[in-house]
Design a protein around this motif. Structure first.
Motif, mmCIF file in Angstrom:
data_model
loop_
_atom_site.group_PDB
_atom_site.id
_atom_site.type_symbol
_atom_site.label_atom_id
_atom_site.label_comp_id
_atom_site.label_asym_id
_atom_site.label_seq_id
_atom_site.Cartn_x
_atom_site.Cartn_y
_atom_site.Cartn_z
ATOM 1 N N PHE A 88 -44.766 0.703 -48.701
ATOM 2 C CA PHE A 88 -45.743 1.537 -48.011
ATOM 3 C C PHE A 88 -46.824 2.026 -48.960
ATOM 4 C CE2 PHE A 88 -47.218 5.809 -46.889
ATOM 5 C CZ PHE A 88 -47.819 5.538 -45.673
ATOM 6 N N ALA A 89 -46.420 2.504 -50.131
ATOM 7 C CA ALA A 89 -47.356 3.037 -51.116
ATOM 8 C C ALA A 89 -46.767 2.839 -52.500
ATOM 9 C CB ALA A 89 -47.643 4.513 -50.865
ATOM 10 N N GLY A 90 -47.634 2.732 -53.495
ATOM 11 C CA GLY A 90 -47.143 2.537 -54.842
ATOM 12 C C GLY A 90 -46.500 1.178 -55.002
ATOM 13 N N THR A 91 -45.413 1.129 -55.778
ATOM 14 C CA THR A 91 -44.761 -0.135 -56.117
ATOM 15 C C THR A 91 -43.475 -0.364 -55.349
ATOM 16 O OG1 THR A 91 -45.681 0.091 -58.362
ATOM 17 C CG2 THR A 91 -43.930 -1.519 -58.072
ATOM 18 N N TYR A 92 -42.841 0.707 -54.846
ATOM 19 C CA TYR A 92 -41.527 0.578 -54.217
ATOM 20 C C TYR A 92 -41.420 1.407 -52.940
ATOM 21 C CZ TYR A 92 -40.056 -1.273 -58.782
ATOM 22 O OH TYR A 92 -39.935 -2.009 -59.933
ATOM 23 N N SER A 93 -40.545 0.953 -52.027
ATOM 24 C CA SER A 93 -40.083 1.728 -50.869
ATOM 25 C C SER A 93 -38.570 1.603 -50.807
ATOM 26 C CB SER A 93 -40.694 1.199 -49.563
ATOM 27 O OG SER A 93 -42.080 1.424 -49.495
ATOM 28 N N ALA A 94 -37.924 2.559 -50.141
ATOM 29 C CA ALA A 94 -36.467 2.519 -49.997
ATOM 30 C C ALA A 94 -36.089 1.921 -48.651
ATOM 31 C CB ALA A 94 -35.883 3.920 -50.116
ATOM 32 N N ARG A 95 -35.047 1.087 -48.660
ATOM 33 C CA ARG A 95 -34.450 0.607 -47.410
ATOM 34 C C ARG A 95 -33.046 1.188 -47.309
ATOM 35 N NH1 ARG A 95 -33.005 -4.779 -48.184
ATOM 36 N NH2 ARG A 95 -30.835 -4.076 -48.251
ATOM 37 N N VAL A 96 -32.716 1.757 -46.150
ATOM 38 C CA VAL A 96 -31.404 2.355 -45.913
ATOM 39 C C VAL A 96 -30.687 1.486 -44.884
ATOM 40 C CG1 VAL A 96 -30.156 4.422 -45.186
ATOM 41 C CG2 VAL A 96 -32.324 4.641 -46.425
ATOM 42 N N GLY A 97 -29.608 0.799 -45.301
ATOM 43 C CA GLY A 97 -28.904 -0.138 -44.444
ATOM 44 C C GLY A 97 -29.470 -1.541 -44.566
ATOM 45 N N ASP A 98 -28.891 -2.493 -43.806
ATOM 46 C CA ASP A 98 -29.374 -3.869 -43.797
ATOM 47 C C ASP A 98 -28.957 -4.553 -42.496
ATOM 48 O OD1 ASP A 98 -26.663 -4.401 -44.111
ATOM 49 O OD2 ASP A 98 -26.884 -5.599 -45.932
ATOM 50 N N THR A 99 -28.955 -5.874 -42.491
ATOM 51 C CA THR A 99 -28.673 -6.635 -41.270
ATOM 52 C C THR A 99 -27.206 -7.027 -41.133
ATOM 53 O OG1 THR A 99 -29.317 -8.666 -42.433
ATOM 54 C CG2 THR A 99 -31.009 -7.568 -41.099
ATOM 55 N N THR A 100 -26.336 -6.481 -41.948
ATOM 56 C CA THR A 100 -24.912 -6.793 -41.806
ATOM 57 C C THR A 100 -24.434 -6.349 -40.423
ATOM 58 O OG1 THR A 100 -24.586 -6.444 -44.180
ATOM 59 C CG2 THR A 100 -22.627 -6.468 -42.788
ATOM 60 N N PRO A 101 -23.868 -7.273 -39.609
ATOM 61 C CA PRO A 101 -23.506 -6.927 -38.222
ATOM 62 C C PRO A 101 -22.159 -6.213 -38.130
ATOM 63 C CG PRO A 101 -23.057 -9.234 -38.626
ATOM 64 C CD PRO A 101 -23.642 -8.698 -39.897
ATOM 65 N N ASN A 102 -22.164 -4.916 -38.285
ATOM 66 C CA ASN A 102 -20.935 -4.127 -38.130
ATOM 67 C C ASN A 102 -21.293 -2.687 -37.797
ATOM 68 O OD1 ASN A 102 -21.646 -2.890 -40.596
ATOM 69 N ND2 ASN A 102 -20.512 -4.426 -41.771
ATOM 70 N N ASN A 103 -20.300 -1.823 -37.719
ATOM 71 C CA ASN A 103 -20.579 -0.423 -37.387
ATOM 72 C C ASN A 103 -20.736 0.438 -38.637
ATOM 73 O OD1 ASN A 103 -17.869 -0.554 -38.110
ATOM 74 N ND2 ASN A 103 -17.253 1.076 -36.704
ATOM 75 N N GLY A 216 -25.115 0.695 -37.488
ATOM 76 C CA GLY A 216 -24.900 -0.431 -36.599
ATOM 77 C C GLY A 216 -24.181 0.045 -35.347
ATOM 78 N N CYS A 217 -24.045 -0.838 -34.355
ATOM 79 C CA CYS A 217 -23.438 -0.432 -33.090
ATOM 80 C C CYS A 217 -21.953 -0.112 -33.283
ATOM 81 C CB CYS A 217 -23.613 -1.519 -32.029
ATOM 82 S SG CYS A 217 -22.541 -2.948 -32.218
ATOM 83 N N SER A 218 -21.412 0.701 -32.397
ATOM 84 C CA SER A 218 -20.016 1.127 -32.524
ATOM 85 C C SER A 218 -19.043 -0.008 -32.253
ATOM 86 C CB SER A 218 -19.729 2.304 -31.581
ATOM 87 O OG SER A 218 -19.940 1.927 -30.228
ATOM 88 N N TRP A 219 -19.491 -1.085 -31.617
ATOM 89 C CA TRP A 219 -18.638 -2.244 -31.385
ATOM 90 C C TRP A 219 -18.483 -3.089 -32.651
ATOM 91 C CZ3 TRP A 219 -18.533 -5.088 -26.079
ATOM 92 C CH2 TRP A 219 -18.354 -4.150 -25.051
ATOM 93 N N GLY A 220 -19.414 -2.944 -33.577
ATOM 94 C CA GLY A 220 -19.289 -3.632 -34.860
ATOM 95 C C GLY A 220 -19.992 -4.970 -34.957
ATOM 96 N N GLY A 221 -20.901 -5.283 -34.012
ATOM 97 C CA GLY A 221 -21.524 -6.597 -34.063
ATOM 98 C C GLY A 221 -23.025 -6.601 -34.255
ATOM 99 N N HIS A 222 -23.662 -5.423 -34.409
ATOM 100 C CA HIS A 222 -25.120 -5.378 -34.457
ATOM 101 C C HIS A 222 -25.578 -4.300 -35.443
ATOM 102 C CE1 HIS A 222 -23.849 -6.919 -30.486
ATOM 103 N NE2 HIS A 222 -24.753 -7.849 -30.752
ATOM 104 N N TYR A 223 -26.811 -4.417 -35.917
ATOM 105 C CA TYR A 223 -27.247 -3.632 -37.073
ATOM 106 C C TYR A 223 -28.410 -2.696 -36.771
ATOM 107 C CZ TYR A 223 -30.852 -7.305 -37.329
ATOM 108 O OH TYR A 223 -31.881 -8.166 -37.051
ATOM 109 N N GLY A 224 -28.642 -1.809 -37.734
ATOM 110 C CA GLY A 224 -29.809 -0.937 -37.736
ATOM 111 C C GLY A 224 -30.104 -0.525 -39.170
ATOM 112 N N TYR A 225 -31.395 -0.445 -39.525
ATOM 113 C CA TYR A 225 -31.770 0.003 -40.864
ATOM 114 C C TYR A 225 -33.166 0.604 -40.813
ATOM 115 C CZ TYR A 225 -34.064 -4.631 -41.092
ATOM 116 O OH TYR A 225 -34.824 -5.748 -40.844
ATOM 117 N N ALA A 226 -33.564 1.280 -41.896
ATOM 118 C CA ALA A 226 -34.856 1.980 -41.909
ATOM 119 C C ALA A 226 -35.415 2.006 -43.324
ATOM 120 C CB ALA A 226 -34.692 3.407 -41.376
ATOM 121 N N TYR A 227 -36.714 2.297 -43.405
ATOM 122 C CA TYR A 227 -37.421 2.409 -44.682
ATOM 123 C C TYR A 227 -37.992 3.825 -44.818
ATOM 124 C CZ TYR A 227 -37.371 -2.708 -44.394
ATOM 125 O OH TYR A 227 -36.986 -4.030 -44.267
#
Length: 275
Positions: A88-103, A216-227
């Motif tokens: 977003f700005a400068g040289t780095y941004s943080a990502r919290v979480g990833d695409t691993t499909p679990n809860n 990720g979803c409570s069923w354990g098969g889908h993801y969520g993450y943010a910057y």
């Protein structure tokens, strides 16, 4: 001598008016890592009804793996979301979480004291400013079972919330957009969203916390993450430079001005004695 004093005072006032990025250590993640930030994990057991959901709706159990990272311009967005600029700005941004499909859930947080250096000279108010972006896969589960993100700015000293944003995947009325092909067709994204939290003057000197959680979803098969990026008392535009010269405190500036005045007075006295 009078001209010299005026010059020193003008310089002092100018320094006092400059914006500062005082609150939150490594708020732009420019160290290239999570220095200054607490990292945590858990498992999403599903949100507690009824809606609307708040932070009190989050139901986690112990465990999980921290999958977040600090990313730079060579980073390829995991779901193909057109989140720009990155970082977003400068040289780095943080990502919290990833695409691993679990809860799995990830969070980062930091507490710091809000000071006069967090006051914007433009409106004379205390500000906590930053920007965030989100990606949530939408499997179409019931709302309490969906991937979600939660962001909060809280006055820890007084126990009051100053800012809160909570969204689950597919939530009606949110600003999420589908990711264009060839990205994940079930994933939705929110491009960089600015947050401007005006902190009451009565909270000056209190401890403020920022907290970002993704799940990720409570069923354990889908993801969520943010910057997350761009903390400061001033507005940092997309692609902007986060490097800001530290501003001395008023007491430091007073000592600096006094030192310059004494030095000038001494020089004048010395010239008079020699003449």
């Amino acid at each position: 001598m009078i001209r010299f004093v005026r010059t020193v005072l003008c310089g002092t006032l100018l320094a006092a008016s400059l914006p500062a990025m005082a609150i939150f250590t490594n708020g732009g993640f420019e160290s290239g890592d999570f220095t200054g930030w607490t990292q945590g994990t858990g498992y999403n057991n599903g949100l507690t009804l009824p809606q609307p959901f708040t932070g009190a709706s989050i139901n986690l159990s112990a465990g999980g793996i921290f999958t977040g990272a600090v990313v730079n311009s060579s980073y390829t967005e995991l779901s193909g979301a057109p989140i720009t600029p990155m970082p977003f700005a400068g040289t780095y941004s943080a990502r919290v979480g990833d695409t691993t499909p679990n809860n799995n859930t990830n969070f980062i947080s930091q507490q710091d004291v809000i000071t006069a250096a967090d006051r914007d000279s433009g409106d004379n108010k205390l500000h906590v400013r930053f920007s965030y972006a989100v990606v949530l896969e939408d499997p179409g589960h019931d709302p309490e079972e969906q991937p979600f993100f939660y962001l909060r700015v809280r006055n820890i000293t007084k126990g009051t919330d100053l800012y809160e944003d909570f969204s689950f995947a597919g939530q009606t009325g949110m600003q999420f957009q589908p990711i264009p092909s060839p990205g994940n067709p079930r994933a939705l994204y929110l491009n960089w969203k600015p947050a401007d939290v005006v902190v009451p003057d009565a909270d000056l000197g209190d401890t403020i916390e920022v907290y970002l959680l993704t799940a990720g979803c409570s069923w354990g098969g889908h993801y969520g993450y943010a910057y997350l990026d761009g903390f400061g008392s001033r507005v940092i535009p997309p692609g902007g430079d986060t490097a800001v010269t530290p501003v001395p405190t008023l007491s430091e500036m007073s000592f600096m001005a006094l030192g310059l005045l004494l030095a000038g007075a001494g020089a004048v006295s010395l010239r008079r004695r020699r003449s």
